[in-house]
Design a protein around this motif. Structure first.
Motif, PDB file in Angstrom:
ATOM      1  N   MET A  15       3.413  -2.905 -12.005  1.00  0.00           N
ATOM      2  CA  MET A  15       2.195  -2.489 -11.196  1.00  0.00           C
ATOM      3  C   MET A  15       1.212  -2.433 -12.617  1.00  0.00           C
ATOM      4  N   MET A  16       1.597  -2.019 -13.601  1.00  0.00           N
ATOM      5  CA  MET A  16       0.675  -1.724 -14.761  1.00  0.00           C
ATOM      6  C   MET A  16       0.278  -3.267 -15.270  1.00  0.00           C
ATOM      7  N   SER A 154       2.129   0.988   1.008  1.00  0.00           N
ATOM      8  CA  SER A 154       2.889   2.394   1.330  1.00  0.00           C
ATOM      9  C   SER A 154       2.232   3.108   2.387  1.00  0.00           C
ATOM     10  N   THR A 155       1.229   2.475   3.064  1.00  0.00           N
ATOM     11  CA  THR A 155       0.942   2.960   4.445  1.00  0.00           C
ATOM     12  C   THR A 155       2.046   3.257   5.591  1.00  0.00           C
ATOM     13  N   ARG A 197       3.464  -4.460  -6.669  1.00  0.00           N
ATOM     14  CA  ARG A 197       3.039  -5.184  -7.448  1.00  0.00           C
ATOM     15  C   ARG A 197       1.347  -4.791  -7.960  1.00  0.00           C
ATOM     16  N   ALA A 198       0.901  -3.662  -7.207  1.00  0.00           N
ATOM     17  CA  ALA A 198      -0.265  -3.409  -7.363  1.00  0.00           C
ATOM     18  C   ALA A 198      -0.419  -2.173  -6.969  1.00  0.00           C
ATOM     19  N   SER A 199      -1.639  -1.532  -7.155  1.00  0.00           N
ATOM     20  CA  SER A 199      -1.920  -0.264  -6.721  1.00  0.00           C
ATOM     21  C   SER A 199      -2.203  -0.059  -5.234  1.00  0.00           C
ATOM     22  N   ASN A 200      -1.475   0.902  -4.360  1.00  0.00           N
ATOM     23  CA  ASN A 200      -1.734   1.197  -3.050  1.00  0.00           C
ATOM     24  C   ASN A 200      -2.990   1.978  -2.935  1.00  0.00           C
ATOM     25  N   VAL A 201      -3.639   2.326  -3.643  1.00  0.00           N
ATOM     26  CA  VAL A 201      -5.009   3.241  -3.587  1.00  0.00           C
ATOM     27  C   VAL A 201      -6.325   2.211  -3.158  1.00  0.00           C
ATOM     28  N   ASN A 209       0.831  -5.878  -1.951  1.00  0.00           N
ATOM     29  CA  ASN A 209       1.926  -5.556  -1.961  1.00  0.00           C
ATOM     30  C   ASN A 209       2.712  -5.806  -0.655  1.00  0.00           C
ATOM     31  N   ARG A 210       1.841  -6.191   0.665  1.00  0.00           N
ATOM     32  CA  ARG A 210       2.435  -6.511   1.788  1.00  0.00           C
ATOM     33  C   ARG A 210       2.537  -8.153   1.719  1.00  0.00           C
TER      34      ARG A 210
END
Length: 223
Positions: A15-16, A154-155, A197-201, A209-210
């Motif tokens: 993710m970083m 993450s939803t 692979r990225a932020s879920n924010v 991520n999907r």
């Protein structure tokens, strides 16, 4: 460090790397993750977590041999995968599918925004033509294992996301099988939300991520 902590560390590292590789479109101002970063993260996480293959190499090799699919001699693997990569890139040009080379393996990254509707495991009809081209090439280059990997953002709950990722992987694998890819070559796994692979924010991060990935691995004589 135990396995769980190591996997968590690799996910955070991925993710970083992705966040540090954001690029900004000078015309729209939209920030996205570069394809180079996606390939690097996918290779690092996928290779570590999957090992050789889903389900074990020996068991699947026996099934392939039983289906009349032979192995590739070591010296010919690189050329075989080069030819398959070239054909896949030609067939998927302009479809949004990203083809990444990871050593002698290939990873096909299917764009979530056109593959499935939200909370659905039914492949969108408009994406069928793209998957048909992938199926044709995978069927032609049949001396490979094909792992189909599902991921979510993450939803929702962990259990729901796990089930959704599995259903999406199974849906893509079923589509490939129905269009000429020998079922003995196919295996599926869902990772739920465990490999971002990225932020879920942000919505942009959740969209990245999907995803569904198709990992193509040569069947080698050394196998």
């Amino acid at each position: 460090m135990n396995m769980k902590n190591t996997i968590a560390s690799l996910s955070i590292m991925g993710m970083m790397i992705s966040l540090s590789a954001c690029v900004t479109n000078p015309e729209t101002g939209k920030r996205t993750i570069s394809k180079t970063a996606i390939g690097g993260v996918g290779g690092a996480l996928g290779g570590y977590l999957l090992g050789d293959l889903i389900g074990g190499r020996n068991d699947r090799t026996e099934k392939l041999l039983g289906a009349g699919i032979g192995a590739i001699a070591g010296a010919g693997i690189g050329r075989y995968m080069d030819n398959q990569e070239k054909k896949l890139r030609q067939q998927t040009a302009g479809t949004g599918i990203n083809v990444v080379r990871d050593g002698d393996n290939l990873i096909l990254d299917l764009p979530s925004e056109v593959t499935f509707d939200v909370n659905s495991a039914t492949i969108n009809p408009q994406f069928g033509a793209s998957l048909d081209k992938v199926s044709t090439t995978l069927a032609e280059f049949d001396q490979t294992y094909v792992d189909v990997l599902g991921h979510t953002d993450s939803t929702g709950s962990d259990s729901y996301n796990q089930q959704l990722s599995e259903r999406r992987a199974n849906s893509v694998a079923g589509y490939l099988s129905g269009r000429g890819v020998n079922q003995a070559r196919l295996a599926t796994r869902g990772f739920g939300e465990s490999q971002p692979r990225a932020s879920n924010v942000t919505e942009e991060g959740r969209a990245l991520n999907r995803r569904v990935e198709i990992r193509v691995v040569p069947v080698s004589e050394e196998g």
